[in-house]
Design a protein around this motif. Structure first.
Motif, PDB file in Angstrom:
ATOM      1  N   ASP A 174      25.317  24.032  64.654  1.00 38.07           N
ATOM      2  CA  ASP A 174      26.960  23.631  65.456  1.00 38.07           C
ATOM      3  C   ASP A 174      26.335  22.935  66.659  1.00 38.07           C
ATOM      4  N   VAL A 175      27.348  21.940  65.683  1.00 41.69           N
ATOM      5  CA  VAL A 175      27.171  20.560  67.331  1.00 41.69           C
ATOM      6  C   VAL A 175      27.756  20.532  68.660  1.00 41.69           C
ATOM      7  N   LEU A 176      27.667  21.261  69.491  1.00 44.21           N
ATOM      8  CA  LEU A 176      28.370  21.565  70.644  1.00 44.21           C
ATOM      9  C   LEU A 176      29.111  20.391  71.370  1.00 44.21           C
ATOM     10  N   ARG A 177      27.774  20.046  71.802  1.00 41.51           N
ATOM     11  CA  ARG A 177      28.220  18.349  72.307  1.00 41.51           C
ATOM     12  C   ARG A 177      27.114  17.360  71.831  1.00 41.51           C
ATOM     13  N   VAL A 178      27.604  16.094  71.592  1.00 45.74           N
ATOM     14  CA  VAL A 178      26.112  14.696  72.095  1.00 45.74           C
ATOM     15  C   VAL A 178      26.599  13.961  73.010  1.00 45.74           C
ATOM     16  N   VAL A 179      25.446  14.468  74.368  1.00 43.11           N
ATOM     17  CA  VAL A 179      25.819  13.524  75.141  1.00 43.11           C
ATOM     18  C   VAL A 179      24.845  12.237  75.155  1.00 43.11           C
ATOM     19  N   PRO A 208      29.019  10.544  58.538  1.00 36.82           N
ATOM     20  CA  PRO A 208      28.109  12.925  59.096  1.00 36.82           C
ATOM     21  C   PRO A 208      28.712  12.842  60.447  1.00 36.82           C
ATOM     22  N   VAL A 209      28.653  12.548  61.532  1.00 42.55           N
ATOM     23  CA  VAL A 209      29.098  11.879  62.857  1.00 42.55           C
ATOM     24  C   VAL A 209      30.523  12.103  63.349  1.00 42.55           C
ATOM     25  N   ALA A 210      31.513  11.608  62.753  1.00 46.07           N
ATOM     26  CA  ALA A 210      32.402  11.409  62.320  1.00 46.07           C
ATOM     27  C   ALA A 210      33.121  12.517  62.685  1.00 46.07           C
ATOM     28  N   PRO A 211      33.367  13.855  61.943  1.00 42.76           N
ATOM     29  CA  PRO A 211      33.602  15.089  62.845  1.00 42.76           C
ATOM     30  C   PRO A 211      33.065  15.813  63.847  1.00 42.76           C
ATOM     31  N   LEU A 212      32.624  14.976  64.455  1.00 38.59           N
ATOM     32  CA  LEU A 212      32.294  15.106  65.254  1.00 38.59           C
ATOM     33  C   LEU A 212      32.291  14.289  66.820  1.00 38.59           C
ATOM     34  N   ALA A 213      33.343  13.032  66.287  1.00 40.83           N
ATOM     35  CA  ALA A 213      33.470  12.692  67.612  1.00 40.83           C
ATOM     36  C   ALA A 213      34.389  13.173  68.663  1.00 40.83           C
ATOM     37  N   GLY A 214      35.044  14.603  68.394  1.00 40.07           N
ATOM     38  CA  GLY A 214      35.700  15.333  69.568  1.00 40.07           C
ATOM     39  C   GLY A 214      34.954  15.605  70.272  1.00 40.07           C
ATOM     40  N   ARG A 215      33.457  15.927  69.919  1.00 38.28           N
ATOM     41  CA  ARG A 215      32.304  16.233  70.303  1.00 38.28           C
ATOM     42  C   ARG A 215      31.371  15.123  71.922  1.00 38.28           C
ATOM     43  N   PHE A 216      31.704  14.334  71.724  1.00 40.73           N
ATOM     44  CA  PHE A 216      31.058  13.649  72.147  1.00 40.73           C
ATOM     45  C   PHE A 216      31.134  13.465  73.085  1.00 40.73           C
ATOM     46  N   ARG A 217      30.489  12.839  74.453  1.00 38.51           N
ATOM     47  CA  ARG A 217      30.661  12.792  75.476  1.00 38.51           C
ATOM     48  C   ARG A 217      29.706  11.890  76.089  1.00 38.51           C
ATOM     49  N   PHE A 218      30.957  10.575  76.241  1.00 38.86           N
ATOM     50  CA  PHE A 218      29.762   9.782  76.641  1.00 38.86           C
ATOM     51  C   PHE A 218      30.293   9.090  78.410  1.00 38.86           C
ATOM     52  N   GLY A 219      28.640   8.574  78.410  1.00 42.31           N
ATOM     53  CA  GLY A 219      28.934   8.450  79.587  1.00 42.31           C
ATOM     54  C   GLY A 219      28.033   9.619  80.662  1.00 42.31           C
ATOM     55  N   ALA A 220      26.887   9.702  80.197  1.00 36.31           N
ATOM     56  CA  ALA A 220      27.030  11.251  81.034  1.00 36.31           C
ATOM     57  C   ALA A 220      25.929  12.259  80.458  1.00 36.31           C
ATOM     58  N   VAL A 221      25.090  12.706  81.441  1.00 36.17           N
ATOM     59  CA  VAL A 221      23.840  13.031  81.446  1.00 36.17           C
ATOM     60  C   VAL A 221      23.429  14.648  81.923  1.00 36.17           C
ATOM     61  N   VAL A 222      22.332  14.857  80.916  1.00 45.02           N
ATOM     62  CA  VAL A 222      22.192  16.942  81.373  1.00 45.02           C
ATOM     63  C   VAL A 222      21.479  16.577  82.460  1.00 45.02           C
ATOM     64  N   THR A 223      22.059  17.186  83.352  1.00 46.60           N
ATOM     65  CA  THR A 223      21.407  17.737  84.938  1.00 46.60           C
ATOM     66  C   THR A 223      20.058  18.984  84.578  1.00 46.60           C
ATOM     67  N   ALA A 224      20.562  19.316  84.075  1.00 45.60           N
ATOM     68  CA  ALA A 224      20.048  21.070  83.921  1.00 45.60           C
ATOM     69  C   ALA A 224      19.595  21.890  82.707  1.00 45.60           C
TER      70      ALA A 224
END
Lengths: 465, 81, 384
Positions: A174-179, A208-224
């Motif tokens: 389950d790919v929750l987010r692609v940051v 293959p990633v099209a179904p995940l389109a809503g899970r993408f967060r552009f312009g963001a980073v993991v901070t912790a």
């Protein structure tokens, strides 16, 4: 206790796209070619070969790699699997370890195709189990039938994140987010539009990633990342106009059991550095990489050629074209009549790679701000950011100074892991030049190896041995 | 299936499978502890980082580069290089 | 000499760091410079043994003074550089070398030290893992180790805290002289005025002062070392080879010890290995013959270590003089001093060097006899 010595025309170090195509080209030119690869089966990260053969979402890629490996073997290339190169001298001579045995090669020419490894900048929680590189997650899923986790966050920068996201989804994660740190996919899509020859490939990447389109967060980073003895939650933040994480635009993702994070790749230059090959620095090409003549793959050291990611990260297509060029040049160096390879094909492939490089923007400044004082920067020696800052305050100004005064970079990975993060942090907090960091120190041996194997290998390599 | 020993316990495993992947599954990603006691798991997965070093038959080995052999004795603690 | 004002110390290894500290504490304004990172040349490559044993027949008073100063620094700086009084063994492989060991032991005992000859049985108790084929060993219980990187850092920090300035990555390209006096140094970042310049540049020292007509007999010699990955505590003290009638350091030497982080550090040099002229401009690769000889010696003496993994090697240049002693003092134009010639044993002597330089520039008597280091023993050095 044993040692094998092989005198041959050409030794290829690394069995990914560049190494395989170099080996094939040189063998076809008539040279005796020995290829050393670290893993159980050649192919590298791009053409990795599962034991079960070509199946699953990456089957076309696996099959293409399988054909290249078969062609190389059919042309007479000897492939040494599980061979870890730990030493090299410009004679040239290459020393490798295969389990508890030594393997010494005395070739006339060498092609360095050692590839690259994932580039990760430190952040709070990055040492927790469950936090790993996208490359590690991909190997687990593709090679070992093991999910990195069930609820996965991918983060970082570059097209590889999309590739892995699609493969993990297909494998059942389950790919929750692609940051993705880049602000938007517009530059990528516009760039692809300008390269019709690559549309089919792009479609296979994006579908293959099209179904995940809503899970993408552009312009963001993991901070912790947080968790007691395992990653449980991941905090991400939007990047502000100043390129730094915006404290007000945070999101915490709960119930995570794997975080795959990487900001591109770093060329694996430690073996050619042992040979004395000159390097250049370009953060967007992965940092320090080998300086070569693109027309021949020649490095600064006579008889030593190079191709692929180790010469600057650009992907598999340029690696394949450059591998052929370097393999042929190595064959000519070894005395065989050989052509020169298709420099225009390489130029076209590099053109696309440069488009990709420009379409993605690694947020170097933001990454340099992520560590807190207690965040470990050097994973091997467990050296934290406060310790590094204290050494800087006492006058340390480069990788060598930080290493001597803190032990950061003195562990078994020889600074491969921490150089990028140290450079970013000291660039951001102290204004130092990141080029002064992250050059893999060229110290024999390139990897830890038993004393008995070192002695056997060196003895086998002596003249008259 | 072949039996191997992990920290003194017998574990069923498949010869030829990757030891790092097995330890990742068994330990819920936890693979070993560092000298300071911090837990670590697989990180680079390709032999570069040494986070996954364990003792295999008494010798340090990166689990991610190790194929399972029948009868192998694995110690997760103490493998720290 | 009696100089006042600003002094540039060129070279921030352990010699330069100790000199900068001594000068700062003597009241001078001091600027310490290094061409790269502090201690990144031969000091950082050093095994940093503070030993009086089998080191020098004529420097015993100086060595005893130096080791006391190191112990004082350890207390003063609260263990900042991991001082460990672990003792030193010199192993003896041939019966014929026992009299050599006995000669050194008698000499050192007469100076008030406490070395002794160990039988094989006692050796096993002192260094249990040392199970190789030895006939005996000498043992100097007061010899010590420090962490070389932290020792350099500690002394520089102490000098800076007392008012000195420190700049890394600032190579001294030339020394300015006007009217027969040193007036400053030239660096890529500009000229730095100075009333005196002390060159503590190890093997680079000769090159830097040569344009001033000073010919120092200092040559670079490869200093190489190997380290294993961390091990449980296996080796307690410093383990070296006994000086032999077959030759001393020039004929070869061995040093083996375990760092406080657990790595086993070892080297064996079987031949002199002076580097070719100009070679010190780059850091070279480790010699394969050296690696083979060093592994052979280590695993012969400590057979249990054969399966241990080699982690790293390193190579630097140490500064060698014709009589194995430092050259310390005024040379050439007024205001120029040198302190170089570690001969691979500079760490222990660093406090002595600092004292000799500080006394010379202050014009006060030196706390120790500086005669062994007098540049005047080499007339071409142009001692002043």
């Amino acid at each position: 206790m044993s040692a094998t010595r092989i005198d041959c025309d050409i030794c290829i170090v690394g069995g990914g796209p560049a190494g395989l195509s170099a080996a094939l080209a040189a063998a076809k030119a008539g040279a005796t070619v020995h290829l050393l690869d670290l893993f159980e089966r050649p192919g590298g990260q791009y053409f990795m070969q599962p034991a079960a053969g070509a199946h699953g979402p990456a089957r076309r890629q696996i099959a293409a790699g399988g054909r290249l490996i078969a062609a190389a073997r059919a042309a007479g290339v000897t492939v040494h699997e599980n061979a870890e190169v730990f030493g090299a001298y410009a004679d040239p001579v290459i020393y490798a370890r295969v389990g508890e045995s030594a393997l010494t090669l005395r070739p006339k020419a060498v092609v360095i195709a050692t590839g690259a490894h994932d580039r990760v900048a430190p952040f709070p929680g990055w040492t927790l189990p469950g936090v790993m590189t996208p490359g590690a997650g991909q190997r687990l899923a593709k090679l070992h039938g093991t999910l990195p986790g069930r609820r996965v966050v991918l983060a970082g920068c570059g097209p590889f994140l999309m590739v892995v996201a699609g493969q993990l989804r297909a494998a059942g994660c389950d790919v929750l987010r692609v940051v993705e740190a880049t602000p938007s996919p517009r530059a990528l899509l516009a760039g692809i539009a300008r390269h019709p020859a690559r549309w089919g490939e792009a479609l296979r990447l994006l579908t293959p990633v099209a179904p995940l389109a809503g899970r993408f967060r552009f312009g963001a980073v993991v901070t912790a990342a947080a968790g007691d003895d395992h990653v449980r939650s991941v905090t991400i933040a939007r990047l502000g106009a100043d390129g730094l994480p915006d404290e007000r635009a945070r999101e915490t993702i709960a119930d995570v059991d794997a975080l795959l994070v990487g900001h591109g790749f770093r060329p694996s230059i430690e073996v050619p550095r042992l040979l004395g090959c000159a390097i250049d620095f370009d953060q967007d090409a992965g940092g320090h990489h080998l300086r070569i003549d693109r027309a021949t793959g020649a490095t600064s050291v006579p008889g030593i050629f190079a191709a692929g990611e180790v010469t600057g990260v650009a992907g598999a297509r340029p690696a394949l074209a450059a591998g052929t060029i370097a393999g042929l040049a190595a064959a000519r160096h070894a005395g065989f009549a050989a052509g020169k390879g298709d420099e225009r094909a390489l130029a076209r492939a590099l053109d696309f790679a440069l488009m990709l490089r420009r379409a993605y923007r690694v947020p170097y400044r933001a990454l340099g701000r992520l560590p807190r004082p207690e965040t470990v920067l050097c994973r091997c020696e467990e050296i934290d950011a406060a310790t590094v800052a204290a050494a800087h305050a006492d006058g340390a100004r480069d990788a060598a100074g930080i290493k001597l005064w803190t032990r950061a970079g003195m562990g078994p990975c020889q600074g491969r892991g921490c150089g990028f993060g140290l450079g970013l942090q000291l660039a951001e907090t102290a204004g130092l030049d990141p080029a002064a960091f992250g050059a893999n120190p060229s110290r024999f041996p390139a990897r830890p190896v038993p004393l008995s194997v070192v002695a056997d290998a060196l003895a086998a390599g002596e003249d008259g041995a | 299936m072949s039996d191997i020993t992990i920290d003194g316990e017998t574990v069923a495993a498949t010869a030829g499978d990757n030891l790092g992947a097995l330890l990742h599954r068994l330990g819920d990603a936890r693979l070993r502890a560092t000298l300071s006691g911090a837990p670590r798991g697989l990180f680079c997965g390709m032999g570069t980082c040494f986070d996954c070093v364990v003792l295999v038959d008494g010798k340090p080995a990166r689990a991610c580069l190790t194929a399972i052999r029948p009868g192998m004795v694995v110690e997760r603690q103490g493998g720290q290089p | 000499m009696g100089v006042s004002g600003h002094i540039v110390v060129a070279g921030a290894g352990i010699t330069g760091a100790a000199t900068a500290l001594a000068l700062t504490e003597a009241g001078f304004a001091v600027t310490l410079l290094d061409r790269a990172a502090a201690g990144s040349a031969v000091s950082g490559a050093s095994l940093a043994c503070l030993g009086t044993h089998m080191s020098s027949e004529i420097e015993l008073p100086q060595l005893i003074w130096a080791t006391r100063r190191w112990a004082e620094w350890d207390r003063r700086f609260a263990g900042a550089f991991h001082y460990r009084r672990c003792g030193q063994i010199r192993f003896i492989e041939h019966e014929a070398d026992i009299p050599v060991a006995e000669h050194w032991i008698a000499l050192e005992r007469a100076a008030g030290l406490t070395p002794e000859l160990l039988t094989r049985e006692r050796l096993r108790r002192v260094e249990p893992a040392l199970t190789g084929p030895l006939v005996a060993a000498s043992w100097s219980p007061t010899d010590a180790l420090v962490n070389p990187f932290l020792a350099v850092r500690c002394l520089i920090s102490a000098a800076v805290a007392a008012g000195a300035r420190f700049r890394s990555h600032c190579p001294v390209e030339a020394i300015d002289v006007a009217g027969g006096r040193v007036t400053g140094v030239v660096t890529p970042g500009g000229r730095i005025a100075a009333d005196a310049v002390v060159v503590t540049g190890g093997p680079w020292t000769a090159e830097l002062v040569a344009p001033l007509g000073v010919a120092l007999p200092i040559l670079p010699r490869k200093a190489q070392c190997l380290a294993t990955i961390r091990q449980p505590v296996t080796i307690r003290g410093v383990v070296g080879g006994c000086k032999s009638d077959h030759g001393g350091v020039d004929a070869g030497y061995t040093q083996i010890q375990q760092s406080e982080a657990g790595q086993i550090l070892f080297n064996t040099v079987l031949a002199g290995g002076l580097a070719e002229a100009g070679a010190q401009g780059h850091v070279p690769e480790v010699d394969r013959r050296f690696v083979l000889d060093s592994i052979d010696t280590l695993t012969r003496l400590f057979p249990a270590l054969r399966a241990v993994e080699l982690l790293r090697s390193w190579v630097r240049y140490e500064a060698v003089t014709p009589d194995d002693r430092f050259i310390v003092g005024a040379v050439g134009p007024a205001g120029l001093l040198v302190a170089a010639g570690d001969n691979g044993t500079g760490f222990c002597r660093a406090p002595v060097i600092g004292e000799v330089i500080a006394a010379a520039l202050s014009g006060r008597p030196c706390a120790i006899d500086s005669a062994p280091y007098d540049p005047g023993r080499f007339p071409a050095a142009g001692a002043t």
